[in-house]
Design a protein around this motif. Structure first.
Motif, mmCIF file in Angstrom:
data_model
loop_
_atom_site.group_PDB
_atom_site.id
_atom_site.type_symbol
_atom_site.label_atom_id
_atom_site.label_comp_id
_atom_site.label_asym_id
_atom_site.label_seq_id
_atom_site.Cartn_x
_atom_site.Cartn_y
_atom_site.Cartn_z
ATOM 1 N N TRP A 154 13.288 -2.677 17.506
ATOM 2 C CA TRP A 154 12.421 -1.581 17.941
ATOM 3 C C TRP A 154 11.324 -1.397 16.914
ATOM 4 O O TRP A 154 11.598 -1.334 15.716
ATOM 5 C CB TRP A 154 13.203 -0.259 18.048
ATOM 6 C CG TRP A 154 14.298 -0.256 19.057
ATOM 7 C CD1 TRP A 154 15.626 -0.468 18.812
ATOM 8 C CD2 TRP A 154 14.178 -0.014 20.477
ATOM 9 N NE1 TRP A 154 16.336 -0.376 19.984
ATOM 10 C CE2 TRP A 154 15.479 -0.101 21.016
ATOM 11 C CE3 TRP A 154 13.104 0.252 21.328
ATOM 12 C CZ2 TRP A 154 15.738 0.080 22.373
ATOM 13 C CZ3 TRP A 154 13.365 0.436 22.670
ATOM 14 C CH2 TRP A 154 14.664 0.345 23.188
ATOM 15 N N ILE A 155 10.101 -1.319 17.368
ATOM 16 C CA ILE A 155 8.994 -1.043 16.454
ATOM 17 C C ILE A 155 8.233 0.169 16.977
ATOM 18 O O ILE A 155 7.665 0.137 18.077
ATOM 19 C CB ILE A 155 8.067 -2.271 16.315
ATOM 20 C CG1 ILE A 155 8.863 -3.473 15.790
ATOM 21 C CG2 ILE A 155 6.900 -1.957 15.379
ATOM 22 C CD1 ILE A 155 8.112 -4.791 15.807
ATOM 23 N N LEU A 191 13.586 9.580 16.313
ATOM 24 C CA LEU A 191 13.756 8.514 17.298
ATOM 25 C C LEU A 191 14.260 7.231 16.624
ATOM 26 O O LEU A 191 15.123 6.528 17.155
ATOM 27 C CB LEU A 191 12.430 8.264 18.020
ATOM 28 C CG LEU A 191 12.451 7.276 19.187
ATOM 29 C CD1 LEU A 191 13.409 7.732 20.272
ATOM 30 C CD2 LEU A 191 11.045 7.105 19.776
ATOM 31 N N ALA A 192 13.728 6.955 15.431
ATOM 32 C CA ALA A 192 14.160 5.762 14.687
ATOM 33 C C ALA A 192 15.659 5.843 14.401
ATOM 34 O O ALA A 192 16.401 4.882 14.624
ATOM 35 C CB ALA A 192 13.364 5.629 13.393
ATOM 36 N N LEU A 193 16.105 7.002 13.931
ATOM 37 C CA LEU A 193 17.526 7.181 13.616
ATOM 38 C C LEU A 193 18.380 7.039 14.870
ATOM 39 O O LEU A 193 19.428 6.391 14.859
ATOM 40 C CB LEU A 193 17.759 8.563 12.979
ATOM 41 C CG LEU A 193 17.218 8.751 11.556
ATOM 42 C CD1 LEU A 193 17.195 10.230 11.186
ATOM 43 C CD2 LEU A 193 18.065 7.966 10.562
ATOM 44 N N HIS A 202 10.791 -4.543 21.070
ATOM 45 C CA HIS A 202 10.187 -3.596 22.009
ATOM 46 C C HIS A 202 9.308 -2.643 21.196
ATOM 47 O O HIS A 202 9.780 -1.956 20.295
ATOM 48 C CB HIS A 202 11.263 -2.828 22.768
ATOM 49 C CG HIS A 202 10.709 -2.055 23.921
ATOM 50 N ND1 HIS A 202 10.507 -2.620 25.161
ATOM 51 C CD2 HIS A 202 10.280 -0.778 24.015
ATOM 52 C CE1 HIS A 202 9.984 -1.715 25.970
ATOM 53 N NE2 HIS A 202 9.840 -0.587 25.297
ATOM 54 N N LEU A 203 8.014 -2.623 21.544
ATOM 55 C CA LEU A 203 7.060 -1.817 20.795
ATOM 56 C C LEU A 203 6.837 -0.474 21.486
ATOM 57 O O LEU A 203 6.503 -0.425 22.668
ATOM 58 C CB LEU A 203 5.719 -2.561 20.692
ATOM 59 C CG LEU A 203 5.544 -3.584 19.568
ATOM 60 C CD1 LEU A 203 6.658 -4.606 19.535
ATOM 61 C CD2 LEU A 203 4.201 -4.295 19.703
ATOM 62 N N VAL A 204 7.041 0.593 20.721
ATOM 63 C CA VAL A 204 6.880 1.942 21.263
ATOM 64 C C VAL A 204 5.717 2.626 20.560
ATOM 65 O O VAL A 204 5.756 2.830 19.345
ATOM 66 C CB VAL A 204 8.165 2.786 21.064
ATOM 67 C CG1 VAL A 204 7.988 4.184 21.632
ATOM 68 C CG2 VAL A 204 9.377 2.084 21.681
ATOM 69 N N GLY A 205 4.665 2.942 21.287
ATOM 70 C CA GLY A 205 3.532 3.660 20.718
ATOM 71 C C GLY A 205 3.790 5.157 20.784
ATOM 72 O O GLY A 205 4.275 5.663 21.787
ATOM 73 N N ILE A 206 3.477 5.859 19.697
ATOM 74 C CA ILE A 206 3.605 7.319 19.685
ATOM 75 C C ILE A 206 2.238 7.881 19.327
ATOM 76 O O ILE A 206 1.751 7.672 18.217
ATOM 77 C CB ILE A 206 4.653 7.783 18.652
ATOM 78 C CG1 ILE A 206 5.998 7.104 18.923
ATOM 79 C CG2 ILE A 206 4.789 9.305 18.669
ATOM 80 C CD1 ILE A 206 7.075 7.429 17.894
ATOM 81 N N VAL A 230 9.026 1.504 11.645
ATOM 82 C CA VAL A 230 8.024 2.506 12.003
ATOM 83 C C VAL A 230 6.716 2.144 11.312
ATOM 84 O O VAL A 230 6.668 1.989 10.094
ATOM 85 C CB VAL A 230 8.444 3.931 11.573
ATOM 86 C CG1 VAL A 230 7.399 4.949 12.028
ATOM 87 C CG2 VAL A 230 9.822 4.300 12.110
ATOM 88 N N LEU A 231 5.659 2.001 12.099
ATOM 89 C CA LEU A 231 4.322 1.763 11.547
ATOM 90 C C LEU A 231 3.507 3.025 11.779
ATOM 91 O O LEU A 231 3.276 3.404 12.920
ATOM 92 C CB LEU A 231 3.639 0.618 12.299
ATOM 93 C CG LEU A 231 3.866 -0.829 11.900
ATOM 94 C CD1 LEU A 231 3.111 -1.734 12.867
ATOM 95 C CD2 LEU A 231 3.409 -1.066 10.480
ATOM 96 N N ALA A 232 3.081 3.668 10.704
ATOM 97 C CA ALA A 232 2.229 4.847 10.856
ATOM 98 C C ALA A 232 0.787 4.421 10.618
ATOM 99 O O ALA A 232 0.417 4.055 9.510
ATOM 100 C CB ALA A 232 2.655 5.934 9.875
ATOM 101 N N VAL A 233 -0.009 4.434 11.664
ATOM 102 C CA VAL A 233 -1.381 3.940 11.581
ATOM 103 C C VAL A 233 -2.335 5.116 11.490
ATOM 104 O O VAL A 233 -2.310 6.015 12.331
ATOM 105 C CB VAL A 233 -1.726 3.095 12.826
ATOM 106 C CG1 VAL A 233 -3.140 2.556 12.725
ATOM 107 C CG2 VAL A 233 -0.736 1.954 12.984
ATOM 108 N N ASP A 234 -3.153 5.121 10.460
ATOM 109 C CA ASP A 234 -4.100 6.223 10.288
ATOM 110 C C ASP A 234 -5.529 5.706 10.408
ATOM 111 O O ASP A 234 -6.064 5.137 9.462
ATOM 112 C CB ASP A 234 -3.891 6.876 8.919
ATOM 113 C CG ASP A 234 -4.721 8.143 8.774
ATOM 114 O OD1 ASP A 234 -5.598 8.382 9.632
ATOM 115 O OD2 ASP A 234 -4.499 8.891 7.805
#
Ligand SMILES: Nc1nc2c(ncn2[C@@H]2O[C@H](COP(=O)(O)OP(=O)(O)OP(=O)(O)O)[C@@H](O)[C@H]2O)c(=O)[nH]1
Ligand SMILES: [Mg+2]
Length: 325
Positions: free
Chosen positions: A139-140, A63-65, A44-48, A77-81
């Motif tokens: 979870w991603i 949220l990850a924890l 399940h992909l969650v965009g933040i 967790v993917l942090a996209v910049d």
């Protein structure tokens, strides 16, 4: 065992290498994605998303924890910049903001920077999510700065979109907010400990009530469209994280039960294929026309000697390959 097999066995170093291959869009990365594909389709992909500095990384950490503890599933967790061509700077700060999550062996954190175009970033983010999905992350979380196109891209990619707001950002982002409401499944007013949080919450509630008037009419229809959930939180202390986690799980359940999940998956894969084909055709076309000619055409268009439409009509066709007729 090769890299893909080691990744599927859950080896972190192998997963990191696979992500690098995908990020750099190497032939090895494309082969790996092809082999990983049958294993994907479960996460399940969650965009933040949200304006810079609203607390997206801090929330992602919490949220990850929480998701890890509650569901037992592994979390990535993917942090996209999208603003930075290098992942160095953002990474350092994210490491600090996510240090609790980063020390959990069942939570995987990765920063990705933009390479070339924004469309390219959207594609490599989708590829990275596919890798993480295939190797067993349930979870991603995908964090991206809300700076125009990027939040729309993440909304297309994610199953659940969390939009993060914070008090004291000023009026200039009201315009963004209006557009962002349409993609939000969950709205969080973070930094609820700061002055003005009540006002931000009230403003967003008013906007939601305008956008979703049926929220207040009791229709009794069970298959209603999703009504965005509005929450407040303090990411630094963890306040509100329980409710946020609950909302995410509630939305995931809603998507499963309404069939929306399958629909989004199908739409996402269709779009991914389309982007791949477009990229390929553009590359083939450039190769046929040649760099010099491409430069000349671009220059003529820039000088308004010919229109882009005229250029397409004159040079756009790629000759048919007889083998495939
Ligand atoms: N007072 C307060 N500060 C917070 C809260 N959440 C985050 N911060 C602080 O706000 C700053 C930015 O937090 P980040 O989590 O990095 O925000 P971000 O949205 O990921 O930032 P970018 O990725 O740079 O856009 C940090 O100094 C955090 O410690 C909160 O709930 N209250
Ligand atoms: Mg961040």
């Amino acid at each position: 065992m090769d890299l893909v097999e080691r990744g599927l066995a859950g080896e972190r170093l192998a997963i990191a290498r696979l992500l690098t291959q995908v990020e750099n869009d190497t032939p090895a990365g494309q082969k790996a994605l092809d082999r990983l594909f049958p294993h994907s389709g479960k996460a399940h992909l969650v965009g933040i998303t949200g304006a810079p500095g609203t607390g997206k990384s801090s929330l992602a950490n919490r949220l990850a924890l929480a998701l890890r503890a509650e569901s037992g599933a592994k979390v990535a967790v993917l942090a996209v910049d999208p603003s930075s061509p290098f992942s160095g700077g953002a990474l350092l700060g994210d490491r600090l903001r996510m240090k609790e999550a980063a020390s959990d062996p069942d939570i995987f954190i990765r920063s990705m920077a933009s390479r070339g175009t924004l469309g390219g970033l959207a594609r490599t983010t989708a590829g990275a999510a596919q890798v993480l999905d295939a190797v067993g992350f349930g979870w991603i979380l995908i964090e991206t700065v809300g700076a125009g196109q990027s939040e729309v891209d993440v909304a297309r990619l994610a199953h659940t979109v969390i939009v993060v707001d914070a008090p004291g950002l000023g009026d200039d982002i009201q315009a963004i907010k209006a557009g962002i409401l349409e993609i939000a499944d969950i709205l969080v007013v973070n930094k609820a400990d700061l002055e003005g949080a009540e006002n931000t919450l009230r403003a967003l509630r008013a906007m939601l009530e305008m956008a979703y008037p049926e929220r207040h009419s009791d229709s009794g229809n069970k298959m209603e469209r999703w009504q965005p959930i509005l929450l407040s939180a303090v990411a630094t202390t963890g306040e509100g994280i329980f409710d946020l986690t609950k909302a995410v799980r509630q939305h995931a359940r809603y998507l499963q039960e309404s069939g929306g999940w399958k629909h989004r998956e199908a739409e996402r894969l269709r779009r991914e294929f389309e982007l791949l084909v477009r990229d390929r055709l553009w590359e083939q076309w450039k190769e046929r026309v040649g760099v010099k000619q491409l430069h000349k055409i671009s220059e003529m268009i820039a000088q308004r000697e010919i229109s882009p439409q005229r250029a397409l009509a004159d040079w756009g066709d790629i000759p048919k390959n007889d083998e495939h007729d």
